[in-house]
Design a protein around this motif. Structure first.
Motif, PDB file in Angstrom:
ATOM      1  N   THR A  40       0.896  -1.216  -0.071  1.00 12.98           N
ATOM      2  CA  THR A  40      -0.011   0.131  -0.047  1.00 12.98           C
ATOM      3  C   THR A  40       0.902   1.329   0.099  1.00 12.98           C
ATOM      4  N   GLY A  41       0.389   2.212  -0.370  1.00 13.20           N
ATOM      5  CA  GLY A  41       0.928   3.561  -0.322  1.00 13.20           C
ATOM      6  C   GLY A  41       1.390   4.128   1.096  1.00 13.20           C
ATOM      7  N   THR A  42       0.312   3.632   2.017  1.00 12.07           N
ATOM      8  CA  THR A  42       0.594   3.868   3.339  1.00 12.07           C
ATOM      9  C   THR A  42       2.160   3.318   3.862  1.00 12.07           C
ATOM     10  N   TYR A  80      -1.516  14.302   1.440  1.00 12.23           N
ATOM     11  CA  TYR A  80      -2.084  12.845   2.187  1.00 12.23           C
ATOM     12  C   TYR A  80      -0.887  11.538   1.734  1.00 12.23           C
ATOM     13  N   HIS A  81      -0.245  11.132   2.911  1.00 12.20           N
ATOM     14  CA  HIS A  81       0.652  10.200   2.757  1.00 12.20           C
ATOM     15  C   HIS A  81       0.460   8.665   3.195  1.00 12.20           C
ATOM     16  N   GLY A  82      -1.190   8.517   3.491  1.00 15.81           N
ATOM     17  CA  GLY A  82      -1.375   7.456   3.989  1.00 15.81           C
ATOM     18  C   GLY A  82      -1.904   7.484   5.700  1.00 15.81           C
ATOM     19  N   GLU A  91       3.775  15.716  -2.067  1.00 15.25           N
ATOM     20  CA  GLU A  91       3.077  15.451  -3.311  1.00 15.25           C
ATOM     21  C   GLU A  91       3.506  16.483  -4.374  1.00 15.25           C
ATOM     22  N   ASN A 149      -4.684  15.860  -3.044  1.00 10.24           N
ATOM     23  CA  ASN A 149      -5.707  15.255  -1.641  1.00 10.24           C
ATOM     24  C   ASN A 149      -6.391  16.546  -1.165  1.00 10.24           C
ATOM     25  N   VAL A 159       2.272   8.492  -5.153  1.00 10.28           N
ATOM     26  CA  VAL A 159       1.583   7.148  -5.103  1.00 10.28           C
ATOM     27  C   VAL A 159       0.322   7.459  -5.968  1.00 10.28           C
ATOM     28  N   ILE A 160      -0.006   8.804  -6.239  1.00  4.62           N
ATOM     29  CA  ILE A 160      -1.093   9.028  -7.237  1.00  4.62           C
ATOM     30  C   ILE A 160      -0.413   9.399  -8.535  1.00  4.62           C
ATOM     31  N   LYS A 171      -1.024   2.899  -5.734  1.00  2.00           N
ATOM     32  CA  LYS A 171      -2.185   3.129  -6.846  1.00  2.00           C
ATOM     33  C   LYS A 171      -2.302   2.361  -8.190  1.00  2.00           C
TER      34      LYS A 171
END
Ligand SMILES: Cc1ncc(COP(=O)(O)O)c(C=O)c1O
Length: 439
Positions: free
Chosen positions: A120-122, A148-150, A209, A214, A244-245, A270
């Motif tokens: 996962t990105g988290t 947002y980073h998880g 990011e 986000n 991640v995105i 993602k």
């Protein structure tokens, strides 16, 4: 599948789920609090369309919040996954396809000398931050409000997406963690400069990011990322790009290739997994060498680099490579959508701003130039968006249930989808304008 016009009724599955799933969902955004109703319970998806349990069809712009890049139910991915599943889904040992995928990523991202897969990105962001702390032997992290980073402890408060977590123990985060994380406004290079000077030799990493996706869609102002890059170099902090995105969605080499800024570490997720859970982090060889077993930083995972997700990722990358102009065609569709939404909003004069970058589109009810940070993003009117979301749902278009999230396009969104969406928006925006007038 063609979208149907219908008045949505509360989905049966949603009501049932509230008894058995905590809060009725496995991720809070799905509860749809900002729009007053959960996302319909979905049972299948094909191409750009999804179907709910009552048989209603929607043109989908949630697309898993980013992972679906080709199409729902893409046959190439499905074939690859099913072949991999028949040969064993998890081994707990390295397999050749995992190594080949790492090679492909290293070739696509020159900033990454090696990578490690996670699910996962988290995990990717959490691991990159831990690695940066060990590499620098420093404890503090700088990140930006609205990114947002998880949902790791370090990353969850004052974050974007639908996290809504405050920096207090009520969010389950200890004061020690809160103390070590410095949250600054996005796009404010002076704040970064001031903080690094005040905290000389304390900051291990800046995580950002590169295109913030986000808090709605918030683009970096000219010089911001370059400035952060230079400051990290000057003050000995590791620069982590959370892609991640953006990583696979914006192009083979991510936002860093498009924007020409080279981070020390990169997080991917993602879209990388072709719709299956797969994420990765990677970067400079001297930093990655600190990871166990070579170094002292433990990080691992039962399902990390599992054959199913890896097979899906190869199928995705093969599909992208086999289609000349894949990203140009995808982005052109998003440009067409953004232009249509913009002119519908302008014609009605209802104060909505549309921002687009690559295959990501943001429509928010806020006057003035596009927002540059979380404070400006929060000025968007929630009632108008809720009315707009419901009116679009009635017209067979599924939007993200929060203005913090974006519309994501896939390669299967055709011109007919875009035209139908713009036509629906022209009517739905009227409903949104009326909601605003009632305030
Ligand atoms: C930029 C970014 N980083 C990290 C994450 C966390 O990824 P995951 O939900 O796979 O843990 C997300 C999820 O939305 C994200 O948007």
């Amino acid at each position: 599948m063609s979208p149907t016009t219908h008045a949505p009724t509360p989905a049966r599955e949603t009501h049932r789920s509230q008894r058995w799933l905590a809060g009725g969902v496995d991720s809070p955004v799905r509860a749809g609090l900002p729009v007053g109703a959960p996302t319909p319970a979905l049972v299948e998806g094909h191409g750009s369309r999804v179907r709910d349990e009552d048989g209603r069809e929607y043109i989908d712009y949630i697309c898993g919040y980013g992972p679906v890049l080709l199409a729902h139910g893409d046959k190439r991915v499905a074939r690859a996954v099913s072949k991999a599943a028949a040969a064993g889904t998890v081994f707990g040992a390295t397999h050749p396809e995992e190594v080949r995928l790492a090679q492909r990523l290293v070739a696509a991202f020159p900033s990454m000398e090696s990578v490690r897969f996670v699910s996962t990105g988290t995990e990717a962001c959490m691991s990159a931050v831990r690695l940066a702390r060990a590499f620098t032997r420093r404890e503090k992290i700088i990140r930006f409000e609205g990114c947002y980073h998880g949902h790791s402890d370090d990353m969850i408060f004052s974050a974007g997406a639908s996290s809504l977590s405050a920096a207090t123990i009520a969010s389950g985060v200890s004061s020690g963690v809160i103390h070590d994380v410095l949250v600054l406004p996005y796009n404010d290079i002076f704040a970064v400069d001031r903080t690094l000077r005040a905290r000389r030799n304390e900051v291990a990493a800046i995580i950002v990011e590169p295109v913030a996706a986000n808090m709605g869609l918030c683009l970096p102002v000219a010089g911001f990322l370059e400035g952060v890059r230079d400051l990290c170099r000057s003050f000995g902090a590791v620069l982590i790009f959370d892609e991640v995105i953006t990583g696979i969605r914006l192009g083979a080499g991510g936002a860093q290739a498009l924007l020409g800024v080279r981070p020390d570490l990169t997080c991917l997720g993602k879209a990388l997994g072709g719709g299956l859970p797969l994420a990765a982090f990677g970067g400079r060889g001297d930093i990655m060498a600190k990871l166990a077993p070579d170094g002292t930083v433990f990080q691992g995972g039962t399902f990390s680099g599992n054959p199913l997700s890896v097979a899906a990722a190869h199928a995705l990358l093969d599909a992208i490579e086999s289609e000349t102009g894949f990203y140009a065609a995808l982005d052109a569709r998003a440009t067409r959508l953004a232009a249509g939404l913009r002119s519908a909003a302008t014609a009605l004069g209802c104060g909505a701003t549309v921002v687009q970058y690559g295959s990501m589109v943001d429509l928010r009810f806020r006057l003035g130039p596009p927002h540059a940070n979380m404070r400006e993003s929060s000025q968007a009117d929630p009632r108008s968006y809720a009315a707009y979301y419901q009116a679009m749902l009635e017209r067979g278009v599924l939007l993200p249930p929060s203005q913090m999230e974006l519309m994501f396009l896939t390669a299967s969104h055709g011109d007919e989808d875009i035209d139908a969406t713009v036509a629906a928006a022209a009517a739905a925006l009227k409903a949104a304008c009326r909601a605003k007038d009632k305030v």
